[in-house]
Every structure is written in structure tokens, then in C-alpha cells.
Design a protein around this motif. Structure first.
Motif, mmCIF file in Angstrom:
data_model
loop_
_atom_site.group_PDB
_atom_site.id
_atom_site.type_symbol
_atom_site.label_atom_id
_atom_site.label_comp_id
_atom_site.label_asym_id
_atom_site.label_seq_id
_atom_site.Cartn_x
_atom_site.Cartn_y
_atom_site.Cartn_z
ATOM 1 N N ALA A 1 31.061 46.714 23.715
ATOM 2 C CA ALA A 1 31.718 46.229 24.932
ATOM 3 C C ALA A 1 31.775 47.331 25.978
ATOM 4 C CB ALA A 1 33.123 45.749 24.591
ATOM 5 N N THR A 2 31.862 46.910 27.241
ATOM 6 C CA THR A 2 31.933 47.877 28.338
ATOM 7 C C THR A 2 33.258 48.619 28.298
ATOM 8 O OG1 THR A 2 32.795 46.156 29.762
ATOM 9 C CG2 THR A 2 30.414 46.540 29.808
ATOM 10 N N ARG A 3 33.225 49.850 28.710
ATOM 11 C CA ARG A 3 34.423 50.695 28.693
ATOM 12 C C ARG A 3 34.815 51.159 30.089
ATOM 13 N NH1 ARG A 3 36.988 50.324 23.777
ATOM 14 N NH2 ARG A 3 35.420 50.256 22.111
ATOM 15 N N GLU A 4 34.354 50.455 31.117
ATOM 16 C CA GLU A 4 34.673 50.852 32.490
ATOM 17 C C GLU A 4 36.136 50.557 32.798
ATOM 18 O OE1 GLU A 4 31.969 48.835 34.946
ATOM 19 O OE2 GLU A 4 30.196 49.893 34.200
ATOM 20 N N PRO A 5 36.771 51.314 33.722
ATOM 21 C CA PRO A 5 38.183 51.056 34.045
ATOM 22 C C PRO A 5 38.360 49.701 34.755
ATOM 23 C CG PRO A 5 37.278 52.765 35.466
ATOM 24 C CD PRO A 5 36.265 52.484 34.423
ATOM 25 N N GLY A 6 39.335 48.896 34.326
ATOM 26 C CA GLY A 6 39.617 47.586 34.916
ATOM 27 C C GLY A 6 38.798 46.449 34.365
ATOM 28 N N CYS A 7 38.058 46.674 33.309
ATOM 29 C CA CYS A 7 37.214 45.624 32.747
ATOM 30 C C CYS A 7 38.017 44.601 31.939
ATOM 31 C CB CYS A 7 36.100 46.210 31.900
ATOM 32 S SG CYS A 7 36.704 47.094 30.456
ATOM 33 N N GLY A 8 39.263 44.881 31.590
ATOM 34 C CA GLY A 8 40.050 43.968 30.761
ATOM 35 C C GLY A 8 41.130 43.209 31.512
ATOM 36 N N LYS A 9 40.990 43.112 32.889
ATOM 37 C CA LYS A 9 42.013 42.410 33.667
ATOM 38 C C LYS A 9 41.983 40.900 33.396
ATOM 39 C CE LYS A 9 42.417 45.621 37.541
ATOM 40 N NZ LYS A 9 42.191 45.801 38.985
ATOM 41 N N ASP A 10 40.815 40.302 33.392
ATOM 42 C CA ASP A 10 40.665 38.848 33.229
ATOM 43 C C ASP A 10 40.816 38.396 31.786
ATOM 44 O OD1 ASP A 10 40.132 38.782 35.923
ATOM 45 O OD2 ASP A 10 37.964 39.025 35.614
ATOM 46 N N LYS A 11 40.978 39.312 30.895
ATOM 47 C CA LYS A 11 41.091 38.952 29.487
ATOM 48 C C LYS A 11 42.464 38.341 29.213
ATOM 49 C CE LYS A 11 40.458 40.893 24.890
ATOM 50 N NZ LYS A 11 40.222 42.114 24.116
#
Length: 326
Positions: free
Chosen positions: A299-309
Motif C-alpha cells: 500500500a502507498t505510504r504517502e501522507p494523507g492517503c488514509g483520509k477517505d478510508k
């Protein structure tokens, strides 16, 4: 005239004050010649004397009684008041100087005695023969052979065999060239005395086991080309066995390499084949370890990638417990 002036000068100096004494008067009428010399005024100072009142009077600077006030008193600088001094407290280390000084004998001296008929060249020349032929009068520790006068060996028709305690490299090489031999023999002072004067010893003494320092010296003479005659200690025999084993192992390794290289043209081709085999083995291991069926990209580890989760809580599981109160 000069004597009277000199007497007057001494009398004036005696009755003069201390300030006048520092700069003594110089006679102006007397000529300054080689037979009549004097220092410049103020060049010489009168030494202050002890015990003449003032700061240097009474006790003369020695204090009030005690050890330091006595004549001839004093303590050496190493004395520390009775405690063990520093020279005895510290441990001693370092090489001890060798007190065994060998008697030096040149080849030319032996050749002279052979020509005079004092030494028989057909038999081995020992230290006893050198003493009897008056090459030296005393010998306590041994004899060292030097190469002075080695050119004169061509005068002799017979090869020489010499038994000494030590020998130089050039002396060994020269005697070997003429077909002779230098033999290094170990003697203690007592054994050497028995060798030189056998009449004083009715019973023969046993040969002594040399210490490590003597063994090292004998081994150095062996490296120069001499033949050694001594009792070998246990550690020397063990070292020789280990050296032989290592030499045998080295020979076996060389033989195996020769067999391996018999089919190959050069060493480089053999090395390349080994590298290729290792690479193939590593590739096969990597392929066997990978499971491509369950492989997924991380999975991607960029900052802010888990907002829509959507965040979900784990479901609560209740356990049923049945109790029988009968």
C-alpha cells in the motif's frame, strides 16, 4: 716601587668601607703590561661569609638544631622517609644483557697453528685444541669463529671441520666452499671446563639441556649454514613436527590444484566456471523462495492517503455461560 704601591693598596682596601670595597681603586701610574695585570673595577665580588651577624649569623642558615644542622648531615634524594622507594615499588622489565661473552678466534690464527704443527687439520678442530695451541689462554663461555684471514684457506690442501660455540656467516660460507664444515656445540661453563681439562673430572658429566635463549642462538647459526649438535627441548621437537605437517599439507594442496588444472587451460577459466556455478545456484534459490500467486504490491505510504478510508470498529463478541444451580 711597585711592591710599596701594592702594599699601600692592600692597606687602603683593609680600612675601606663596604661601598668602597666593591670598586677597588686601580693604580693609575703603574703601566698595564703582561707582568702587571689586574681586573676591571667591579669585576670581582667579595663572597658573603656565614656566621658574621645579620641574616647569615648565629645558626648560619641551618635552622635550630636537628639532623640538617649537623656537619655531614643530609639524606639522599631517593630516600622517602622509610617507606619503600619508587625504585623498588615499580616492576622491572626489559631484556637482560647477555653476560656470556665468547672468545673470538679468526681463521688466520687456526691456519698459523696448523702450519706450525700444533693442530692436526685431518681431525676435527675443537676448543680444546685451540687452548693447547695457545690461541688463547682462558675461555669461560665458548668460542666464536670469525672470517679474518679466510683468503689463506687456499694454502691448505685438506678441508677443515671446526667445532665452536658460534660462527659468523662469512666464516661458515668460506669453510663450506673449501669442502669443510662448521659445527656449533652447546657448552655450559662447567661442561666447557670439563672439555678443556678432562684430567680434573674423573666422571663424565651429562650434556645439559640448553635454555630458550641458547636454542634461539643455535637456530640462527643453523640458518647461516652451520651444523648444530645439542639436546633439543620438547618445544623445539613439537615445532619441527608442526612445520613438517604444514609442509605436507601445502604439498597436498598444490597436488590437488594441479589435478584440477590438468583439464582446464588456465587458472582464469577455472575461476570463471566457479563464479558461473555460484550465480546459477543463487538464482535457483531466489526463484524457489518467491510465491507469485499471493504476491501483492504494498500500500502507498504517502501522507494523507488514509483520509477517505472508513474506520470500522471490531465487532464485540459475547460469550454465553450456562450455570446449573441445582
Amino acid at each position: 716601587m711597585f711592591q710599596t704601591l701594592q702594599k699601600l693598596r692592600v692597606i687602603c682596601f683593609m680600612f675601606a668601607t663596604t661601598a668602597e670595597r666593591k670598586v677597588p681603586p686601580t693604580p693609575s701610574n703603574i703601566p698595564f703590561t703582561l707582568n702587571n695585570l689586574w681586573d676591571n673595577p667591579g669585576a670581582k665580588k667579595i663572597q658573603k661569609r656565614w656566621g658574621r651577624s645579620g641574616t647569615r649569623g648565629n645558626a648560619c642558615g641551618r635552622g635550630q638544631r636537628g639532623q640538617g644542622a649537623r656537619s655531614g648531615a643530609g639524606v639522599p634524594p631517593k630516600f622517602e622517609g622509610g617507606q619503600t622507594p619508587l625504585t623498588r615499588r615499580l616492576p622491572k622489565w626489559g631484556a637482560k644483557p647477555s653476560l656470556e661473552i665468547y672468545r673470538e678466534v679468526n681463521i688466520c690464527q687456526i691456519i698459523d697453528r696448523i702450519k706450525q704443527g700444533r693442530i692436526d687439520a685431518t681431525q676435527p678442530i675443537q676448543i680444546k685444541d685451540m687452548l693447547e695451541s695457545r690461541i688463547f689462554s682462558k675461555c669461560k663461555y665458548g668460542v666464536k669463529l670469525l672470517a679474518r684471514g679466510a683468503e689463506r684457506l687456499s694454502e691448505l690442501n685438506t678441508p677443515l671441520t671446526i667445532e665452536v660455540s658460534d660462527a659468523s656467516k662469512t666464516a661458515i660460507e668460506v669453510i663450506k666452499k673449501n669442502g669443510g664444515e662448521v659445527k656449533v656445540v652447546y657448552f655450559t661453563p662447567l661442561l666447557l671446563r670439563q672439555h678443556l681439562f678432562p684430567d680434573k673430572y674423573p666422571l663424565e658429566l651429562r650434556p645439559a639441556l640448553p635454555p630458550s635463549r641458547a636454542v634461539e642462538a643455535i637456530q640462527r647459526s643453523e640458518e647461516r649454514g652451520a651444523v648444530a649438535d645439542y639436546i633439543k627441548p620438547k618445544w623445539v621437537i613439537e615445532d619441527e613436527i608442526e612445520k613438517k605437517k604444514l609442509e605436507e599439507m601445502a604439498k597436498l594442496e598444490v597436488d590437488t590444484l594441479k589435478v584440477q588444472l590438468s583439464g582446464a587451460e588456465t587458472v582464469e577459466t577455472v575461476k570463471k566456471d566457479k563464479k558461473k556455478k555460484k550465480q546459477k545456484q543463487q538464482e535457483e534459490k531466489q526463484v524457489s523462495t518467491l510465491d507469485l500467486t499471493n504476491f501483492k504490491y504494498p500500500a502507498t505510504r504517502e501522507p494523507g492517503c488514509g483520509k477517505d478510508k472508513i474506520k470500522q470498529r471490531k465487532p464485540v463478541v459475547y460469550k454465553k455461560i450456562s450455570l446449573n444451580l441445582d
